[in-house]
Design a protein around this motif. Structure first.
Motif, mmCIF file in Angstrom:
data_model
loop_
_atom_site.group_PDB
_atom_site.id
_atom_site.type_symbol
_atom_site.label_atom_id
_atom_site.label_comp_id
_atom_site.label_asym_id
_atom_site.label_seq_id
_atom_site.Cartn_x
_atom_site.Cartn_y
_atom_site.Cartn_z
ATOM 1 N N GLN A 48 0.829 -1.203 0.000
ATOM 2 C CA GLN A 48 0.000 0.000 0.000
ATOM 3 C C GLN A 48 0.865 1.254 0.000
ATOM 4 O OE1 GLN A 48 -3.025 0.038 3.055
ATOM 5 N NE2 GLN A 48 -3.232 2.270 3.005
ATOM 6 N N ARG A 49 0.463 2.243 -0.768
ATOM 7 C CA ARG A 49 1.124 3.543 -0.782
ATOM 8 C C ARG A 49 0.503 4.407 0.300
ATOM 9 N NH1 ARG A 49 5.863 5.846 -2.569
ATOM 10 N NH2 ARG A 49 5.584 8.099 -2.744
ATOM 11 N N VAL A 50 1.334 5.022 1.133
ATOM 12 C CA VAL A 50 0.831 5.878 2.206
ATOM 13 C C VAL A 50 1.408 7.280 2.073
ATOM 14 C CG1 VAL A 50 0.454 3.985 3.827
ATOM 15 C CG2 VAL A 50 2.676 5.122 3.769
ATOM 16 N N ALA A 51 0.648 8.241 2.534
ATOM 17 C CA ALA A 51 1.086 9.631 2.538
ATOM 18 C C ALA A 51 1.716 9.970 3.884
ATOM 19 C CB ALA A 51 -0.105 10.556 2.283
ATOM 20 N N ARG A 52 2.545 11.009 3.900
ATOM 21 C CA ARG A 52 3.054 11.483 5.187
ATOM 22 C C ARG A 52 1.869 11.925 6.043
ATOM 23 N NH1 ARG A 52 3.972 16.401 7.020
ATOM 24 N NH2 ARG A 52 4.081 17.405 4.982
ATOM 25 N N GLY A 53 1.876 11.509 7.301
ATOM 26 C CA GLY A 53 0.809 11.863 8.220
ATOM 27 C C GLY A 53 -0.367 10.905 8.202
ATOM 28 N N GLU A 54 -0.359 9.913 7.315
ATOM 29 C CA GLU A 54 -1.446 8.941 7.277
ATOM 30 C C GLU A 54 -1.311 7.962 8.440
ATOM 31 O OE1 GLU A 54 -3.297 5.609 4.184
ATOM 32 O OE2 GLU A 54 -1.943 7.183 3.453
ATOM 33 N N GLN A 55 -2.412 7.644 9.103
ATOM 34 C CA GLN A 55 -2.343 6.724 10.230
ATOM 35 C C GLN A 55 -2.092 5.310 9.741
ATOM 36 O OE1 GLN A 55 -5.629 6.859 12.989
ATOM 37 N NE2 GLN A 55 -4.756 5.285 14.319
ATOM 38 N N ILE A 56 -1.099 4.651 10.369
ATOM 39 C CA ILE A 56 -0.746 3.283 9.986
ATOM 40 C C ILE A 56 -1.036 2.288 11.098
ATOM 41 C CG2 ILE A 56 1.015 4.061 8.351
ATOM 42 C CD1 ILE A 56 3.138 3.422 10.456
ATOM 43 N N GLY A 57 -1.313 2.775 12.311
ATOM 44 C CA GLY A 57 -1.594 1.879 13.422
ATOM 45 C C GLY A 57 -1.878 2.663 14.683
ATOM 46 N N ARG A 58 -1.926 1.920 15.810
ATOM 47 C CA ARG A 58 -2.142 2.540 17.113
ATOM 48 C C ARG A 58 -1.066 2.053 18.089
ATOM 49 N NH1 ARG A 58 -7.535 2.619 19.900
ATOM 50 N NH2 ARG A 58 -7.593 0.350 19.627
ATOM 51 N N LEU A 59 -0.661 2.930 18.972
ATOM 52 C CA LEU A 59 0.433 2.645 19.895
ATOM 53 C C LEU A 59 0.015 1.597 20.920
ATOM 54 C CD1 LEU A 59 2.822 5.249 21.391
ATOM 55 C CD2 LEU A 59 1.726 3.615 22.914
ATOM 56 N N GLY A 60 0.923 0.646 21.153
ATOM 57 C CA GLY A 60 0.635 -0.418 22.107
ATOM 58 C C GLY A 60 1.876 -0.929 22.790
ATOM 59 N N SER A 61 1.858 -2.225 23.140
ATOM 60 C CA SER A 61 2.978 -2.820 23.872
ATOM 61 C C SER A 61 3.135 -4.293 23.504
ATOM 62 C CB SER A 61 2.760 -2.665 25.381
ATOM 63 O OG SER A 61 3.933 -2.988 26.105
ATOM 64 N N THR A 62 2.910 -4.631 22.219
ATOM 65 C CA THR A 62 3.088 -6.009 21.783
ATOM 66 C C THR A 62 4.573 -6.308 21.577
ATOM 67 O OG1 THR A 62 2.708 -5.293 19.498
ATOM 68 C CG2 THR A 62 0.815 -6.156 20.701
ATOM 69 N N GLY A 63 4.898 -7.591 21.516
ATOM 70 C CA GLY A 63 6.296 -7.978 21.373
ATOM 71 C C GLY A 63 7.048 -7.827 22.679
ATOM 72 N N ASN A 64 8.344 -7.619 22.577
ATOM 73 C CA ASN A 64 9.202 -7.481 23.759
ATOM 74 C C ASN A 64 9.165 -6.034 24.233
ATOM 75 O OD1 ASN A 64 11.043 -7.849 25.787
ATOM 76 N ND2 ASN A 64 12.822 -7.953 24.437
ATOM 77 N N SER A 65 8.111 -5.698 24.936
ATOM 78 C CA SER A 65 7.874 -4.322 25.364
ATOM 79 C C SER A 65 7.434 -4.309 26.820
ATOM 80 C CB SER A 65 6.793 -3.682 24.485
ATOM 81 O OG SER A 65 6.356 -2.451 25.012
ATOM 82 N N GLY A 66 7.990 -3.365 27.593
ATOM 83 C CA GLY A 66 7.651 -3.286 29.005
ATOM 84 C C GLY A 66 6.517 -2.342 29.317
ATOM 85 N N ALA A 67 6.208 -1.431 28.386
ATOM 86 C CA ALA A 67 5.152 -0.440 28.606
ATOM 87 C C ALA A 67 4.726 0.091 27.242
ATOM 88 C CB ALA A 67 5.659 0.697 29.492
#
Length: 208
Positions: A145-164
């Motif tokens: 997919q082609r995306v523009a600058r500023g286009e939303q690609i996801g939401r912030l989370g803590s999946t994978g090796n993440s402590g917070a």
């Protein structure tokens, strides 16, 4: 006699086919080498991968890896915040890196996963790439997919090796990680020998 001539012709054709295949493979190898050796293009004018006007803390810590940046909002809830493309490009990865683990807004202390969890990688041309890791849920974009600058690609989370909940972000030039720049200014995060933080305000204000 006819049978003998036919047999000789059949033995020659496979040899010619092999030669053609070898030549094609050699040409493809040369083309790939030219791409790999090509000098990267000029640095795109990357912006912070978060909403316009928001202030975020950029940081690293010992063992994090050189040039890696973790982003945390300075105000408000981190979970679910929009993650934006920092420059226009084509999505080359959108899925799961490693394993997800079990950290969610309802269970923030759940088990860690491995790697980057839900992630996105974008090719910006000129051998420049950005990566966005630990997203909350499956990316909002797909590979190719082609995306523009500023286009939303996801939401912030803590999946994978993440402590917070946070966004792990990288900029790469010619597949090598480099110091991140935002709105034309270097972040100052170049190594992971000591803890380092800086606050920046996003100028990722207009998609396109």
């Amino acid at each position: 006699m006819t049978t003998g001539r036919s047999t000789r012709r059949r033995t020659r054709r496979p040899a010619r086919t092999v030669l053609v295949l070898v030549a094609v493979v050699a040409l493809l190898a040369v083309a790939a080498l030219v791409v790999l050796l090509r000098s990267p293009g000029p640095r795109p004018l990357f912006q912070l991968p978060v909403a316009c006007g928001e202030s975020w803390q950029l940081g690293t810590y010992p063992g994090h890896d050189d040039y890696d940046v973790d982003l945390f909002p300075t105000e408000g809830e981190a979970w679910g915040r929009p993650v934006l493309a920092s420059y226009a490009g084509t999505v080359t990865e959108a899925g799961i890196n490693g394993s997800l683990g079990g950290r969610t807004p309802d269970n923030p202390d759940g088990p860690r996963g491995r790697g980057g969890g839900y992630w996105v990688k974008i090719d910006h041309g000129g051998r420049w790439e950005t990566q966005y890791l630990h997203l909350l849920e499956p990316p909002l974009v797909r590979t190719g997919q082609r995306v523009a600058r500023g286009e939303q690609i996801g939401r912030l989370g803590s999946t994978g090796n993440s402590g917070a909940p946070h966004l792990h972000y990288e900029q790469r030039r010619g597949w090598q990680k480099v110091e991140t720049h935002f709105d034309g200014a270097p972040s100052g995060i170049t190594h992971d020998r000591t803890e380092y933080t800086v606050t920046r305000t996003s100028n990722n204000c207009d998609a396109g």
